[in-house]
Design a protein around this motif. Structure first.
Motif, mmCIF file in Angstrom:
data_model
loop_
_atom_site.group_PDB
_atom_site.id
_atom_site.type_symbol
_atom_site.label_atom_id
_atom_site.label_comp_id
_atom_site.label_asym_id
_atom_site.label_seq_id
_atom_site.Cartn_x
_atom_site.Cartn_y
_atom_site.Cartn_z
ATOM 1 N N SER A 120 0.823 -1.222 0.000
ATOM 2 C CA SER A 120 0.000 0.000 0.000
ATOM 3 C C SER A 120 0.850 1.263 0.000
ATOM 4 O O SER A 120 1.889 1.346 0.683
ATOM 5 N N SER A 121 0.340 2.268 -0.698
ATOM 6 C CA SER A 121 0.991 3.578 -0.718
ATOM 7 C C SER A 121 1.002 4.214 0.663
ATOM 8 O O SER A 121 1.767 5.150 0.916
ATOM 9 N N SER A 122 0.141 3.705 1.557
ATOM 10 C CA SER A 122 0.096 4.280 2.906
ATOM 11 C C SER A 122 1.432 4.105 3.626
ATOM 12 O O SER A 122 1.715 4.821 4.586
ATOM 13 N N GLY A 187 -13.772 2.996 0.145
ATOM 14 C CA GLY A 187 -12.935 3.967 -0.558
ATOM 15 C C GLY A 187 -13.755 5.193 -0.939
ATOM 16 O O GLY A 187 -14.933 5.074 -1.309
ATOM 17 N N VAL A 188 -13.127 6.362 -0.886
ATOM 18 C CA VAL A 188 -13.881 7.607 -1.054
ATOM 19 C C VAL A 188 -14.582 7.681 -2.409
ATOM 20 O O VAL A 188 -15.705 8.191 -2.501
ATOM 21 N N LEU A 189 -13.957 7.163 -3.463
ATOM 22 C CA LEU A 189 -14.614 7.300 -4.769
ATOM 23 C C LEU A 189 -15.868 6.447 -4.880
ATOM 24 O O LEU A 189 -16.829 6.837 -5.541
ATOM 25 N N PRO A 202 -21.882 14.297 -0.429
ATOM 26 C CA PRO A 202 -20.998 13.516 0.444
ATOM 27 C C PRO A 202 -20.466 14.371 1.592
ATOM 28 O O PRO A 202 -20.588 15.599 1.550
ATOM 29 N N THR A 203 -19.880 13.703 2.574
ATOM 30 C CA THR A 203 -19.132 14.444 3.603
ATOM 31 C C THR A 203 -17.656 14.302 3.287
ATOM 32 O O THR A 203 -17.154 13.185 3.114
ATOM 33 N N ILE A 204 -16.995 15.428 3.209
ATOM 34 C CA ILE A 204 -15.546 15.417 3.003
ATOM 35 C C ILE A 204 -14.888 15.671 4.355
ATOM 36 O O ILE A 204 -15.260 16.599 5.070
ATOM 37 N N PHE A 205 -13.931 14.796 4.711
ATOM 38 C CA PHE A 205 -13.252 14.930 6.004
ATOM 39 C C PHE A 205 -12.093 15.907 5.874
ATOM 40 O O PHE A 205 -11.169 15.677 5.105
ATOM 41 N N GLY A 206 -12.163 17.006 6.641
ATOM 42 C CA GLY A 206 -11.139 18.051 6.535
ATOM 43 C C GLY A 206 -11.552 19.073 5.483
ATOM 44 O O GLY A 206 -12.735 19.200 5.157
ATOM 45 N N SER A 211 -4.845 15.344 -1.204
ATOM 46 C CA SER A 211 -4.869 14.836 -2.579
ATOM 47 C C SER A 211 -4.470 13.362 -2.632
ATOM 48 O O SER A 211 -3.773 12.862 -1.736
ATOM 49 N N ARG A 212 -4.940 12.700 -3.691
ATOM 50 C CA ARG A 212 -4.664 11.281 -3.873
ATOM 51 C C ARG A 212 -4.341 10.993 -5.332
ATOM 52 O O ARG A 212 -4.860 11.662 -6.233
ATOM 53 N N ASP A 213 -3.529 9.964 -5.531
ATOM 54 C CA ASP A 213 -3.241 9.467 -6.871
ATOM 55 C C ASP A 213 -4.261 8.363 -7.156
ATOM 56 O O ASP A 213 -4.010 7.182 -6.904
ATOM 57 N N GLY A 272 -5.169 9.619 11.204
ATOM 58 C CA GLY A 272 -4.307 8.698 10.437
ATOM 59 C C GLY A 272 -4.198 9.049 8.967
ATOM 60 O O GLY A 272 -3.456 8.404 8.231
ATOM 61 N N ASP A 273 -4.961 10.066 8.516
ATOM 62 C CA ASP A 273 -4.962 10.457 7.100
ATOM 63 C C ASP A 273 -3.602 11.014 6.672
ATOM 64 O O ASP A 273 -2.999 11.800 7.393
ATOM 65 N N VAL A 274 -3.199 10.606 5.489
ATOM 66 C CA VAL A 274 -2.026 11.200 4.855
ATOM 67 C C VAL A 274 -2.521 12.440 4.117
ATOM 68 O O VAL A 274 -3.636 12.455 3.607
HETATM 69 C C1 UD1 Z 1 -5.276 4.398 2.027
HETATM 70 C C2 UD1 Z 1 -4.085 4.299 1.094
HETATM 71 C C3 UD1 Z 1 -4.447 3.469 -0.115
HETATM 72 C C4 UD1 Z 1 -5.010 2.132 0.325
HETATM 73 C C5 UD1 Z 1 -6.223 2.359 1.202
HETATM 74 C C6 UD1 Z 1 -6.812 1.051 1.709
HETATM 75 C C7 UD1 Z 1 -2.913 6.446 1.416
HETATM 76 C C8 UD1 Z 1 -2.516 7.724 0.800
HETATM 77 N N1 UD1 Z 1 -3.678 5.646 0.663
HETATM 78 O O1 UD1 Z 1 -6.266 5.112 1.361
HETATM 79 O O2 UD1 Z 1 -3.287 3.257 -0.911
HETATM 80 O O3 UD1 Z 1 -5.351 1.412 -0.786
HETATM 81 O O4 UD1 Z 1 -5.815 3.131 2.320
HETATM 82 O O5 UD1 Z 1 -7.925 1.266 2.506
HETATM 83 O O6 UD1 Z 1 -2.566 6.131 2.528
HETATM 84 N N2 UD1 Z 1 -12.762 10.673 2.752
HETATM 85 C C9 UD1 Z 1 -13.759 11.650 2.790
HETATM 86 N N3 UD1 Z 1 -15.057 11.250 2.883
HETATM 87 C C10 UD1 Z 1 -15.434 9.931 2.924
HETATM 88 C C11 UD1 Z 1 -14.412 8.951 2.879
HETATM 89 C C12 UD1 Z 1 -13.082 9.360 2.797
HETATM 90 O O7 UD1 Z 1 -13.469 12.845 2.768
HETATM 91 O O8 UD1 Z 1 -16.624 9.641 3.011
HETATM 92 C C13 UD1 Z 1 -11.371 11.119 2.625
HETATM 93 C C14 UD1 Z 1 -10.399 10.510 3.635
HETATM 94 O O9 UD1 Z 1 -10.378 11.240 4.820
HETATM 95 C C15 UD1 Z 1 -9.088 10.587 2.844
HETATM 96 C C16 UD1 Z 1 -9.513 10.393 1.382
HETATM 97 O O10 UD1 Z 1 -10.912 10.668 1.350
HETATM 98 O O11 UD1 Z 1 -8.496 11.856 2.992
HETATM 99 C C17 UD1 Z 1 -9.292 9.000 0.867
HETATM 100 O O12 UD1 Z 1 -9.809 8.082 1.808
HETATM 101 P P1 UD1 Z 1 -9.946 6.520 1.469
HETATM 102 O O13 UD1 Z 1 -10.634 6.359 0.176
HETATM 103 O O14 UD1 Z 1 -10.517 5.866 2.670
HETATM 104 O O15 UD1 Z 1 -8.466 6.072 1.208
HETATM 105 P P2 UD1 Z 1 -7.061 6.372 1.973
HETATM 106 O O16 UD1 Z 1 -7.199 6.257 3.433
HETATM 107 O O17 UD1 Z 1 -6.444 7.592 1.374
#
Ligand code: UD1
Length: 314
Positions: A120-122, A187-189, A202-206, A211-213, A272-274
């Motif tokens: 994981s990129s984490s 996953g957020v998407l 949706p609710t965005i945290f922060g 940003s994410r790849d 724990g968010d990156v």
């Molecule tokens: C992390 C890893 C990723 C791994 C995944 C497995 C990093 C950068 N990435 O993903 O490689 O595959 O864990 O679980 O560490 N968010 C919202 N609203 C929501 C849900 C999420 O704002 O309803 C935000 C989160 O706070 C975060 C971002 O969206 O900042 C992405 O979250 P998420 O999709 O859960 O993945 P990561 O934790 O980034």
């Protein structure tokens, strides 16, 4: 033709790896999955060419016979999610660390030559420099990140001490069809897709400026299949696109695809968010000939199409 085994093969990414192997010419693929989060329906289209085994990677005796005669094992079984690993670290530790150890031990004892591991990129955590390169020192910020990194170390150790060829791919925020949006840990998407289809905000945290790849699942699956080659044993590669988008940008793109305006709500930042994540993709391109095929626009379009089909079928 080799036997291929995919652990977690009924999951969102694992089932895509199964389809990629079949497309690549494998006549059949063996799947090991305990269906904790995987779903048999993810394999519906290819079930005639899949040997499915309901088994748990934590149980050596259960998985050892299933690995007999395999040419390569793709190890994707895991309990994902950074916040879940903070709220309840024991199950993810048991699966991601102990399970990975048992799997590697069983693979090695079965005389299998090669393992491709879903890392994981984490593992990078927050870095001062972007994009993130494999040579950077890891800096895990959550149990999940530490667990996945530990799996990488075990892969390397099995290469050194037990004559097993292993390669680890650090997946960067994978998205696409079949990602389950139904859990708070999804996953957020997948959550954004469900929201736009149901015309909800949706609710965005922060502040949404993290940003994410975001990497389309078929690109990750293609790289995973490619990584089962000679000459890269003990190595770690990024599996990303090389771009990054903020959550605010991504939500805008998703709304744009549907031509709707649904302003997001904002909540507290997630523990724990990156902050930022972006892959340097040069090593995977150089050593594994990987070049991602899907732009974010194309990936989002295909993903949205799938979620809309699901909602019609429901
Ligand atoms: C992390 C890893 C990723 C791994 C995944 C497995 C990093 C950068 N990435 O993903 O490689 O595959 O864990 O679980 O560490 N968010 C919202 N609203 C929501 C849900 C999420 O704002 O309803 C935000 C989160 O706070 C975060 C971002 O969206 O900042 C992405 O979250 P998420 O999709 O859960 O993945 P990561 O934790 O980034």
């Amino acid at each position: 033709m080799s036997k291929f085994v995919v652990t977690g093969g009924a999951g969102f990414i694992g089932s895509s790896v199964v389809r990629a192997l079949l497309k690549d010419g494998a006549p059949r693929v063996t799947v090991i999955d305990n269906l904790l989060s995987g779903k048999l329906e993810n394999l519906d289209e290819v079930k005639d060419r899949v040997d499915f085994h309901l088994a748990d990677i934590r149980r050596y005796d259960e998985i050892r016979p299933l690995l007999e005669g395999a040419g390569a094992v793709f190890h994707l079984a895991a309990i994902p999610s950074v916040p879940r690993s903070i709220k309840d670290p024991v199950p993810s530790h048991e699966v991601n660390v102990d399970g990975t150890f048992q799997l590697l031990r069983a693979v090695s004892d079965a005389g299998v030559r090669r393992v491709v591991y879903a890392a994981s990129s984490s593992a990078y955590g927050d870095t001062e420099v972007l994009p993130k390169v494999e040579t950077m020192a890891p800096n895990p910020q959550s149990p999940y990140a530490a667990q996945k990194l530990f799996g990488e170390y075990y892969c390397r150790v099995f290469s050194k001490c037990f004559n097993l060829e292993t390669v680890a791919l650090r997946y960067f925020n994978v998205y696409g069809p079949r990602q389950d949006p139904s859990s708070p840990y999804s996953g957020v998407l997948s959550i954004f897709m469900r929201c736009v289809v149901e015309r909800r905000s949706p609710t965005i945290f922060g502040d949404g400026e993290q940003s994410r790849d975001f990497t389309y699942v078929e690109d990750v699956a293609a790289l995973t299949v490619r990584a089962a080659v000679k000459g890269v044993s003990g190595r770690v590669y990024n599996a990303g696109n090389g771009n990054r988008y903020t959550l605010n940008e991504i939500w805008k793109l998703v709304q744009g695809l549907e031509g709707v305006s649904l302003p997001a709500s904002y909540g507290p930042p997630r523990e724990g968010d990156v902050r930022h994540s972006q892959a340097d993709t040069a090593a995977a391109a150089r050593d594994l000939g990987h070049s991602p095929r899907f732009s974010i626009e194309e990936g989002l379009k295909r993903t949205l199409h799938w979620y809309k089909e699901q909602s019609v079928a429901a």
